[in-house]
Design a protein around this motif. Sequence first.
Motif, PDB file in Angstrom:
ATOM      1  N   ILE A  26       0.853  -1.188   0.000  1.00  0.00           N
ATOM      2  CA  ILE A  26       0.000   0.000   0.000  1.00  0.00           C
ATOM      3  C   ILE A  26       0.887   1.234   0.000  1.00  0.00           C
ATOM      4  CG2 ILE A  26      -1.746   1.288   1.270  1.00  0.00           C
ATOM      5  CD1 ILE A  26      -2.729  -1.323   2.426  1.00  0.00           C
ATOM      6  N   ASN A  27       0.661   2.126  -0.934  1.00  0.00           N
ATOM      7  CA  ASN A  27       1.441   3.354  -1.035  1.00  0.00           C
ATOM      8  C   ASN A  27       0.755   4.433  -0.189  1.00  0.00           C
ATOM      9  OD1 ASN A  27       3.219   5.319  -1.732  1.00  0.00           O
ATOM     10  ND2 ASN A  27       2.509   5.536  -3.862  1.00  0.00           N
ATOM     11  N   LEU A  28       1.364   4.750   0.960  1.00  0.00           N
ATOM     12  CA  LEU A  28       0.779   5.733   1.851  1.00  0.00           C
ATOM     13  C   LEU A  28       1.029   7.138   1.318  1.00  0.00           C
ATOM     14  CD1 LEU A  28       1.902   4.231   5.280  1.00  0.00           C
ATOM     15  CD2 LEU A  28      -0.292   3.928   4.103  1.00  0.00           C
ATOM     16  N   THR A  29       0.016   8.000   1.356  1.00  0.00           N
ATOM     17  CA  THR A  29       0.134   9.380   0.897  1.00  0.00           C
ATOM     18  C   THR A  29      -0.260  10.322   2.021  1.00  0.00           C
ATOM     19  OG1 THR A  29      -2.132   9.373   0.047  1.00  0.00           O
ATOM     20  CG2 THR A  29      -0.364   8.739  -1.488  1.00  0.00           C
ATOM     21  N   PHE A  30       0.296  11.527   1.978  1.00  0.00           N
ATOM     22  CA  PHE A  30      -0.013  12.552   2.965  1.00  0.00           C
ATOM     23  C   PHE A  30      -0.443  13.817   2.223  1.00  0.00           C
ATOM     24  CE2 PHE A  30       3.094   9.740   4.856  1.00  0.00           C
ATOM     25  CZ  PHE A  30       2.543   9.457   6.085  1.00  0.00           C
ATOM     26  N   ALA A  31      -1.190  14.645   2.893  1.00  0.00           N
ATOM     27  CA  ALA A  31      -1.673  15.888   2.285  1.00  0.00           C
ATOM     28  C   ALA A  31      -0.615  16.975   2.400  1.00  0.00           C
ATOM     29  CB  ALA A  31      -2.969  16.335   2.970  1.00  0.00           C
ATOM     30  N   ILE A  32      -0.495  17.783   1.336  1.00  0.00           N
ATOM     31  CA  ILE A  32       0.408  18.936   1.345  1.00  0.00           C
ATOM     32  C   ILE A  32      -0.290  20.094   2.062  1.00  0.00           C
ATOM     33  CG2 ILE A  32       1.498  20.689  -0.107  1.00  0.00           C
ATOM     34  CD1 ILE A  32       2.159  18.624  -2.114  1.00  0.00           C
ATOM     35  N   GLU A  33       0.450  20.792   2.887  1.00  0.00           N
ATOM     36  CA  GLU A  33      -0.087  21.959   3.591  1.00  0.00           C
ATOM     37  C   GLU A  33       0.386  23.220   2.876  1.00  0.00           C
ATOM     38  OE1 GLU A  33       1.124  21.737   7.647  1.00  0.00           O
ATOM     39  OE2 GLU A  33       0.342  19.713   7.952  1.00  0.00           O
ATOM     40  N   LEU A  34      -0.559  24.062   2.482  1.00  0.00           N
ATOM     41  CA  LEU A  34      -0.234  25.287   1.743  1.00  0.00           C
ATOM     42  C   LEU A  34      -0.634  26.507   2.561  1.00  0.00           C
ATOM     43  CD1 LEU A  34      -1.465  23.122  -0.718  1.00  0.00           C
ATOM     44  CD2 LEU A  34      -0.230  24.872  -1.975  1.00  0.00           C
ATOM     45  N   TYR A  35       0.172  27.593   2.415  1.00  0.00           N
ATOM     46  CA  TYR A  35      -0.060  28.821   3.172  1.00  0.00           C
ATOM     47  C   TYR A  35       0.061  30.017   2.227  1.00  0.00           C
ATOM     48  CZ  TYR A  35       1.234  25.480   6.797  1.00  0.00           C
ATOM     49  OH  TYR A  35       1.314  24.363   7.596  1.00  0.00           O
ATOM     50  N   ALA A  36      -0.858  30.978   2.410  1.00  0.00           N
ATOM     51  CA  ALA A  36      -0.841  32.208   1.620  1.00  0.00           C
ATOM     52  C   ALA A  36      -1.535  33.298   2.435  1.00  0.00           C
ATOM     53  CB  ALA A  36      -1.538  32.021   0.276  1.00  0.00           C
ATOM     54  N   PRO A  37      -1.109  34.571   2.269  1.00  0.00           N
ATOM     55  CA  PRO A  37      -1.775  35.656   3.003  1.00  0.00           C
ATOM     56  C   PRO A  37      -3.229  35.787   2.554  1.00  0.00           C
ATOM     57  CG  PRO A  37      -0.254  36.541   1.369  1.00  0.00           C
ATOM     58  CD  PRO A  37      -0.008  35.072   1.420  1.00  0.00           C
ATOM     59  N   ALA A  38      -4.093  36.139   3.496  1.00  0.00           N
ATOM     60  CA  ALA A  38      -5.513  36.244   3.171  1.00  0.00           C
ATOM     61  C   ALA A  38      -5.800  37.395   2.216  1.00  0.00           C
ATOM     62  CB  ALA A  38      -6.324  36.411   4.448  1.00  0.00           C
ATOM     63  N   GLU A  39      -5.040  38.485   2.333  1.00  0.00           N
ATOM     64  CA  GLU A  39      -5.300  39.662   1.496  1.00  0.00           C
ATOM     65  C   GLU A  39      -3.993  40.338   1.134  1.00  0.00           C
ATOM     66  OE1 GLU A  39      -8.771  42.771   1.912  1.00  0.00           O
ATOM     67  OE2 GLU A  39      -7.060  43.487   3.090  1.00  0.00           O
ATOM     68  N   VAL A  40      -3.938  40.837  -0.098  1.00  0.00           N
ATOM     69  CA  VAL A  40      -2.764  41.550  -0.587  1.00  0.00           C
ATOM     70  C   VAL A  40      -3.234  42.842  -1.263  1.00  0.00           C
ATOM     71  CG1 VAL A  40      -0.800  41.516  -2.170  1.00  0.00           C
ATOM     72  CG2 VAL A  40      -1.419  39.444  -0.924  1.00  0.00           C
ATOM     73  N   LEU A  41      -2.597  43.959  -0.874  1.00  0.00           N
ATOM     74  CA  LEU A  41      -2.880  45.248  -1.493  1.00  0.00           C
ATOM     75  C   LEU A  41      -1.730  45.615  -2.429  1.00  0.00           C
ATOM     76  CD1 LEU A  41      -4.248  47.299   1.552  1.00  0.00           C
ATOM     77  CD2 LEU A  41      -5.541  46.041  -0.179  1.00  0.00           C
ATOM     78  N   VAL A  42      -2.056  45.980  -3.658  1.00  0.00           N
ATOM     79  CA  VAL A  42      -1.047  46.334  -4.651  1.00  0.00           C
ATOM     80  C   VAL A  42      -1.453  47.660  -5.278  1.00  0.00           C
ATOM     81  CG1 VAL A  42       0.150  45.661  -6.763  1.00  0.00           C
ATOM     82  CG2 VAL A  42      -0.541  43.912  -5.116  1.00  0.00           C
ATOM     83  N   GLU A  43      -0.482  48.565  -5.412  1.00  0.00           N
ATOM     84  CA  GLU A  43      -0.760  49.857  -6.039  1.00  0.00           C
ATOM     85  C   GLU A  43      -0.962  49.687  -7.536  1.00  0.00           C
ATOM     86  OE1 GLU A  43       1.389  54.210  -6.734  1.00  0.00           O
ATOM     87  OE2 GLU A  43       2.298  52.715  -5.399  1.00  0.00           O
ATOM     88  N   ASN A  44      -1.904  50.415  -8.069  1.00  0.00           N
ATOM     89  CA  ASN A  44      -2.216  50.333  -9.495  1.00  0.00           C
ATOM     90  C   ASN A  44      -0.994  50.675 -10.353  1.00  0.00           C
ATOM     91  OD1 ASN A  44      -3.718  50.178 -11.894  1.00  0.00           O
ATOM     92  ND2 ASN A  44      -4.124  52.384 -11.848  1.00  0.00           N
ATOM     93  N   GLY A  45      -0.706  49.803 -11.324  1.00  0.00           N
ATOM     94  CA  GLY A  45       0.407  50.029 -12.235  1.00  0.00           C
ATOM     95  C   GLY A  45       1.747  49.529 -11.744  1.00  0.00           C
ATOM     96  N   THR A  46       1.805  48.938 -10.570  1.00  0.00           N
ATOM     97  CA  THR A  46       3.061  48.429 -10.034  1.00  0.00           C
ATOM     98  C   THR A  46       3.076  46.899 -10.061  1.00  0.00           C
ATOM     99  OG1 THR A  46       2.247  48.388  -7.748  1.00  0.00           O
ATOM    100  CG2 THR A  46       3.252  50.441  -8.531  1.00  0.00           C
ATOM    101  N   THR A  47       4.222  46.327  -9.697  1.00  0.00           N
ATOM    102  CA  THR A  47       4.360  44.880  -9.645  1.00  0.00           C
ATOM    103  C   THR A  47       4.122  44.389  -8.225  1.00  0.00           C
ATOM    104  OG1 THR A  47       5.937  44.852 -11.471  1.00  0.00           O
ATOM    105  CG2 THR A  47       5.937  42.947 -10.007  1.00  0.00           C
ATOM    106  N   GLY A  48       3.207  43.471  -8.084  1.00  0.00           N
ATOM    107  CA  GLY A  48       2.916  42.875  -6.779  1.00  0.00           C
ATOM    108  C   GLY A  48       3.371  41.429  -6.746  1.00  0.00           C
ATOM    109  N   ILE A  49       3.470  40.887  -5.539  1.00  0.00           N
ATOM    110  CA  ILE A  49       3.876  39.496  -5.377  1.00  0.00           C
ATOM    111  C   ILE A  49       2.760  38.724  -4.679  1.00  0.00           C
ATOM    112  CG2 ILE A  49       5.082  40.028  -3.213  1.00  0.00           C
ATOM    113  CD1 ILE A  49       7.042  37.734  -3.954  1.00  0.00           C
TER     114      ILE A  49
END
Length: 266
Positions: A26-49
Amino acid sequence: MELRRTNPACNCALLCGITLCLIFGINLTFAIELYAPAEVLVENGTTGILKCSFKSREVISSAATVTWSFCPAGSDAGSAVSIFYYTSANHYPGSVAQFKDRVKWAGDLNKKDASVHLIDAQFNDNGTYSCAVINPPDISGTAAQTQLKVVIKESLPQDNTAVIVVAVCGAVIGLIVISVVICLIIKRHQTTHEYEGCTSVESVSSHATRPGGKKPESSLKGSRCCSHSTPVQGPVIYAQLDHSGTKNPNSFHKMEPVVYADIRKN
């Protein structure tokens, strides 16, 4: 009918065999845990991440993949479209013309980082961005979501860090200047001496001074300084000018007024 007893050794061997089959079969698998900020503010016309990180119990392999999806603001989650795909150090843009050449890879899978850059952010980019990572055999997990808000510069929260730093530096410089001024004033008071010198001219009697005679005590007292605040007083020099030109001690000499100077130590 006679019942036969089961051999305990056979039972133990059978149990071990079943256990090994379960472990290796039996090939046991585990779930990947992912994280990201809930909200991101970026100024118009600029580069955001758009940041995304994950945890996987498996070593990152070349089969690991990253998928970014976009769901416009006010739309259902089912209307999400893929805008970026990354695998084996290669990235592939989605079919949405809105994001053509505007989503760039900014992460590092070896550091569990799946972030991307969004170039020239526009108001129609507002919406929900989802990050999904697969690292076989870890293939399950819930995608991390970030709410992007593109705003004008005046709407961004003000960062008071620079103001605080400038204020602190100004206060420190002010304290240093005040300390230096106080030290200079104290040093000047310690090294400055206030003198009230006495320079006077005494009139000498036209009568000749007898040999062996003593100078009147009143003249000596008159030559002293009137101030008692002088910390250090040097010797007093008295001088009399004789213009008679004679060497006879019994003759009368015409004397000019006595001039004396007070020599003090600086």
